[in-house]
Design a protein around this motif. Sequence first.
Motif, short mmCIF file in Angstrom:
data_model
loop_
_atom_site.label_atom_id
_atom_site.label_comp_id
_atom_site.label_asym_id
_atom_site.label_seq_id
_atom_site.Cartn_x
_atom_site.Cartn_y
_atom_site.Cartn_z
N GLY A 1 57.72 14.82 23.63
CA GLY A 1 57.54 13.54 24.14
C GLY A 1 58.67 12.47 23.78
O GLY A 1 58.21 11.22 24.11
N ASP A 2 59.76 12.85 23.42
CA ASP A 2 60.84 11.97 22.77
C ASP A 2 61.48 11.50 24.34
O ASP A 2 62.82 12.12 24.37
CB ASP A 2 61.69 12.50 21.99
N LEU A 3 61.18 10.78 25.15
CA LEU A 3 61.48 10.51 26.56
C LEU A 3 62.90 9.77 26.07
O LEU A 3 63.83 9.69 27.01
CB LEU A 3 60.59 10.07 27.52
N ASP A 4 62.59 8.71 25.18
CA ASP A 4 63.86 8.06 24.84
C ASP A 4 65.20 8.42 24.53
O ASP A 4 66.55 8.41 24.61
CB ASP A 4 63.69 6.71 23.82
N GLY A 5 65.01 9.93 23.74
CA GLY A 5 65.78 10.80 23.23
C GLY A 5 66.82 11.29 24.35
O GLY A 5 67.87 11.83 24.24
N MET A 6 66.06 11.14 25.59
CA MET A 6 67.10 11.75 26.79
C MET A 6 68.34 11.07 26.88
O MET A 6 69.38 11.52 27.57
CB MET A 6 66.12 11.88 28.03
N ALA A 7 68.36 9.88 26.53
CA ALA A 7 69.52 8.98 26.63
C ALA A 7 70.82 9.94 25.81
O ALA A 7 71.94 9.42 25.94
CB ALA A 7 69.50 7.79 26.05
N GLU A 8 70.21 10.61 24.81
CA GLU A 8 71.46 11.39 24.06
C GLU A 8 72.01 12.74 24.79
O GLU A 8 72.84 13.20 24.34
CB GLU A 8 70.75 11.96 22.80
N LEU A 9 71.22 13.10 25.82
CA LEU A 9 71.59 14.04 26.56
C LEU A 9 72.14 13.70 28.17
O LEU A 9 73.01 14.46 28.79
CB LEU A 9 70.37 14.95 26.87
N PHE A 10 71.60 12.76 28.60
CA PHE A 10 72.19 12.38 30.09
C PHE A 10 72.83 11.26 30.16
O PHE A 10 72.60 10.39 29.31
CB PHE A 10 70.94 12.02 31.03
N LEU B 1 63.93 8.67 34.85
CA LEU B 1 63.76 9.91 34.34
C LEU B 1 62.54 9.94 33.24
O LEU B 1 61.38 10.48 33.38
CB LEU B 1 64.74 10.50 33.81
N ARG B 2 62.54 8.86 32.36
CA ARG B 2 61.26 8.49 31.60
C ARG B 2 60.18 8.17 32.34
O ARG B 2 59.14 8.81 32.17
CB ARG B 2 61.64 7.41 30.58
N GLU B 3 60.25 7.30 33.29
CA GLU B 3 59.07 6.92 34.10
C GLU B 3 58.61 8.03 34.78
O GLU B 3 57.12 8.12 35.11
CB GLU B 3 59.51 5.70 35.11
N ALA B 4 59.29 9.02 35.18
CA ALA B 4 58.92 10.04 36.10
C ALA B 4 57.99 10.91 35.30
O ALA B 4 57.28 11.57 35.69
CB ALA B 4 60.07 10.82 36.85
N ALA B 5 58.51 11.23 33.93
CA ALA B 5 57.60 12.25 33.22
C ALA B 5 56.41 11.52 32.65
O ALA B 5 55.27 12.11 32.53
CB ALA B 5 58.68 12.37 31.82
N LEU B 6 56.53 10.20 32.49
CA LEU B 6 55.16 9.35 32.04
C LEU B 6 54.06 9.59 33.21
O LEU B 6 53.08 9.78 33.08
CB LEU B 6 55.45 7.98 31.80
N ALA B 7 54.69 9.37 34.59
CA ALA B 7 53.92 9.39 35.65
C ALA B 7 53.20 10.82 35.73
O ALA B 7 52.19 10.97 36.49
CB ALA B 7 54.83 9.01 36.94
N LEU B 8 53.98 11.90 35.59
CA LEU B 8 53.37 13.10 35.55
C LEU B 8 52.17 13.42 34.53
O LEU B 8 51.32 14.27 34.70
CB LEU B 8 54.48 14.31 35.37
N GLY B 9 52.34 12.86 33.45
CA GLY B 9 51.28 12.90 32.45
C GLY B 9 51.06 14.35 32.10
O GLY B 9 51.88 15.19 31.68
#
Length: 133
Positions: free
Chosen positions: A25-34, A56-64
């Motif tokens: 759930g480290d969606l903020d960490g995606m900034a280290e990849l993309f 991308l973070r918002e989409a992941a949160l929306a999928l829940g």
Amino acid sequence: MPLSTEDRVAITDLIDRHGHLADHGDLDGMAELFLPDAGYDVTDLGGGVITGTAALREAALALGDRNPVAHHVTNIVITETAEGRVRALSKGFGVSTDGTVASVTYEDTIVRGEQGWRIGHRVVRARRKPLTP
């Protein structure tokens, strides 16, 4: 200049880290990849193209709870396409909360920048049928 062993390890690590960040759930960490404006194309999964790490973070949160509980990546193949840019293909499978498993192919364009290697564009293709390109 050809990719060095260090480049190949860094690119493989970049791809591998995606599942760990997503699963924790480290969606903020995606900034280290993309890259900040990266395209994440999940059209084949019915989701369209998501642009940017914030979206991308918002989409992941929306999928829940419909997000996989586990992402696994394997069979990474890296091909140079231009100076500072590579194409990477990898196979992925995700495990859902009900125990079902789905398989995908990731098609990544990866760019070398000031902060190292980052995914600039990813296409996720569902694997639903055997022996198809």
